[in-house]
Design an enzyme around this catalytic site. Sequence first.
Site, PDB file in Angstrom:
ATOM      1  N   GLU A 112       0.995  -0.946  -0.120  1.00  0.00           N
ATOM      2  CA  GLU A 112      -0.012   0.302  -0.149  1.00  0.00           C
ATOM      3  C   GLU A 112       0.975   1.186  -0.078  1.00  0.00           C
ATOM      4  O   GLU A 112       1.971   0.970   0.226  1.00  0.00           O
ATOM      5  CB  GLU A 112      -0.997  -0.125   1.335  1.00  0.00           C
ATOM      6  CG  GLU A 112      -1.978  -1.114   1.111  1.00  0.00           C
ATOM      7  CD  GLU A 112      -2.962  -1.397   2.403  1.00  0.00           C
ATOM      8  OE1 GLU A 112      -4.153  -0.979   2.381  1.00  0.00           O
ATOM      9  OE2 GLU A 112      -2.271  -1.871   3.376  1.00  0.00           O
ATOM     10  N   HIS A 229      -9.449   9.027   4.335  1.00  0.00           N
ATOM     11  CA  HIS A 229      -8.981   7.899   3.418  1.00  0.00           C
ATOM     12  C   HIS A 229      -9.650   8.711   2.145  1.00  0.00           C
ATOM     13  O   HIS A 229     -10.690   8.968   1.934  1.00  0.00           O
ATOM     14  CB  HIS A 229      -9.653   6.841   3.730  1.00  0.00           C
ATOM     15  CG  HIS A 229      -9.313   5.327   3.099  1.00  0.00           C
ATOM     16  ND1 HIS A 229      -9.484   5.228   1.382  1.00  0.00           N
ATOM     17  CD2 HIS A 229      -8.625   4.399   3.408  1.00  0.00           C
ATOM     18  CE1 HIS A 229      -8.842   4.238   1.188  1.00  0.00           C
ATOM     19  NE2 HIS A 229      -8.381   3.698   2.421  1.00  0.00           N
ATOM     20  N   ARG A 277      -1.250   8.955   1.942  1.00  0.00           N
ATOM     21  CA  ARG A 277      -2.575   9.051   1.866  1.00  0.00           C
ATOM     22  C   ARG A 277      -3.211  10.494   1.861  1.00  0.00           C
ATOM     23  O   ARG A 277      -4.201  10.970   1.470  1.00  0.00           O
ATOM     24  CB  ARG A 277      -3.352   8.458   3.070  1.00  0.00           C
ATOM     25  CG  ARG A 277      -4.300   7.319   2.790  1.00  0.00           C
ATOM     26  CD  ARG A 277      -4.744   6.865   3.952  1.00  0.00           C
ATOM     27  NE  ARG A 277      -4.576   5.262   3.525  1.00  0.00           N
ATOM     28  CZ  ARG A 277      -4.912   4.356   4.504  1.00  0.00           C
ATOM     29  NH1 ARG A 277      -5.651   4.675   5.880  1.00  0.00           N
ATOM     30  NH2 ARG A 277      -4.888   3.233   4.130  1.00  0.00           N
ATOM     31  N   HIS A 338     -11.324   8.781   8.512  1.00  0.00           N
ATOM     32  CA  HIS A 338     -10.992   7.362   8.606  1.00  0.00           C
ATOM     33  C   HIS A 338     -10.383   7.063   9.741  1.00  0.00           C
ATOM     34  O   HIS A 338     -10.542   5.828  10.447  1.00  0.00           O
ATOM     35  CB  HIS A 338     -10.136   6.994   7.275  1.00  0.00           C
ATOM     36  CG  HIS A 338      -9.742   5.656   7.331  1.00  0.00           C
ATOM     37  ND1 HIS A 338     -10.671   4.491   6.998  1.00  0.00           N
ATOM     38  CD2 HIS A 338      -8.302   5.169   7.174  1.00  0.00           C
ATOM     39  CE1 HIS A 338     -10.102   3.441   7.086  1.00  0.00           C
ATOM     40  NE2 HIS A 338      -8.853   3.479   7.227  1.00  0.00           N
ATOM     41  N   ARG A 373      -0.543   8.358   9.019  1.00  0.00           N
ATOM     42  CA  ARG A 373      -0.012   7.068   9.468  1.00  0.00           C
ATOM     43  C   ARG A 373       0.095   6.405   7.874  1.00  0.00           C
ATOM     44  O   ARG A 373      -0.558   6.753   7.070  1.00  0.00           O
ATOM     45  CB  ARG A 373      -1.330   6.650   9.973  1.00  0.00           C
ATOM     46  CG  ARG A 373      -1.113   5.006  10.122  1.00  0.00           C
ATOM     47  CD  ARG A 373      -2.659   4.330  10.866  1.00  0.00           C
ATOM     48  NE  ARG A 373      -3.724   4.772  10.036  1.00  0.00           N
ATOM     49  CZ  ARG A 373      -4.446   3.787   9.324  1.00  0.00           C
ATOM     50  NH1 ARG A 373      -3.941   2.615   9.347  1.00  0.00           N
ATOM     51  NH2 ARG A 373      -5.408   3.916   8.612  1.00  0.00           N
TER      52      ARG A 373
END
Length: 519
Positions: A112, A229, A277, A338, A373
């Site tokens: 990811e 997100h 992200r 998120h 994160r």
Amino acid sequence: MPIQTDYLVVGSGMAGLWFAYRMARHGKVIVLTKKDDSESNTNYAQGGIAAAVGPDDSPEIHMNDTIKAGYGLCKEDAVRVMTKEGPGLVRELDALDIDFSENSGRLDLGIEGGHTKHRVIHAADTTGQEIEWGLIKAVRSSENITLWEHHFAVDLLKGNDGNCCGIFSFNRESGEFTEIRSKVVMLATGGLCGIYEHTTNPPIATGDGVAMAWRTGAEVENLEFIQFHPTSFYGVKLDGRAFLISEAVRGEGALLRTPDGTRFMPNYHPDAEMAPRSDVARAIYNELRTNRLDYVLLDLEPIPDKHILKRFPMIAETCRKFGIDITRESIPVVPAAHYSVGGIKTNLWGQTSIKGLYAAGECAHTGVHGANRLASNSLLEALVFADRASRAASDEAYEDCSVEKTGPFESSFHSMEDPSLINSLCSSAKQTMWRYAGIVRSEKEMKKGRKRIAELRHELEALYPERNFSPGIKQLRNMLIVGDLILRSAIERKESRGLHYVEEYPDMLPEARHTVLKP
Ligand code: FAD
Ligand code: SIN
């Protein structure tokens, strides 16, 4: 009469269940959870759990990736602990009845955004559900653990010497309050993004643990960092939560496009769709705003159909129910709140600033994520720090528990909670957070948001006095406390860093500092 146990855990997600599982070797454990046993953020995790278990990977490489994504704010000692202890604990988790996906007899490792190696262990796209079921099975088979479903933790119990020695809880089914005393209270109450209008979190994620800890005097840290997100299914809500389209879909090759087919991520970041992200969410936000769009498209064309159906069966099935065949059509997506990076401040052993009070998982702030994160690091953080907390908690002894504050006695409990009134205040709170503490912030607007939250608090207090302990009211009060703490922390940070972007302060200050709030 108070009930006595050795260890009291609030929350039945990854952090709470792992802590309970470990503590059962040392004494009696009660786990409280406010809905069914499995209802938690953990249960909806899709992408997986990151750990350096691959042949070409190492804890050092994982540590470097995590620190790089954290925009200078990661606490390095915490990241070192997580990446080093993670692989062993994930293997222990795998040894429980949890069916992680395999490839040629080895764990199948996904990738990811921000990870430089394949290290995301997963169970197709229902990783959280597999973990949740495996842990519940382990916990339910232990004689030393009792799991109380539909028990809402109302407030912590504080002894005269300032230590935490238990909790008041409310049984939603019987309507009774219980006072439970214990050596240790572990807050594992999970996320708080349920206080936003659009969120991937289930409605239980209202920040109760953060609010309870704050009321009891614990410090909270870096609450301004809310992770949005980038890809939730546009216009689809399932039981109150936006349906997530896992980042792993981009990890397998999916591309983001505007509805006219133009790919835009390469204009924003050299890693394009695999950028961190915060960058992807802000790029989408910008495309929506400048082009006046309702959504952008996630195009799965580069992924072979067979692989889509094998790797993402749940996403394929859910999209199909809403009229999209993901092997042929793109998915309309928008960002949604998120994950809470900040939380109750803990040390490397899950200990908060109050003796006897521990916190782990999403409600805690260990410092591993810094200002942004890395995907799939939160299940790992919950596992590692719940485990460390169990080692520290096993040394705790009973403290004096002459209770300072009396709890919610019958006389102080008013059951005339008007659900439509509570719902309306709740919606206003969520809209306020979405509007004033969103992906792109402005100091002026955040101050307005704080004022609006204060007004909502006054409206609530005028309707229901503070000694009303009805859970719906208490939960709303928690949401408003946490909303204020997020805005307060966000206003204090006079820079843009990672997930926190403020129009008046677009640059990152040279010195990284943490935002610690003390009651
Ligand atoms: P949770 O799993 O949220 O558990 C909290 C528990 O506390 C619940 O049982 C709740 O009922 C209980 N509780 C709360 N308040 C009270 C109260 N007052 N009284 C009693 N009980 C209470 N992270 C990853 O690393 N990888 C992923 O792939 C991933 N995917 C995600 C997908 C989605 C849709 C979401 C929402 C999150 C995802 N995350 C992922 C984040 C991750 O799932 C969470 O950070 C993590 O599961 C948190 O675990 P936890 O144990 O701290 O809390
Ligand atoms: C996802 O599958 O995209 C969620 C992963 C995470 O939040 O860590």
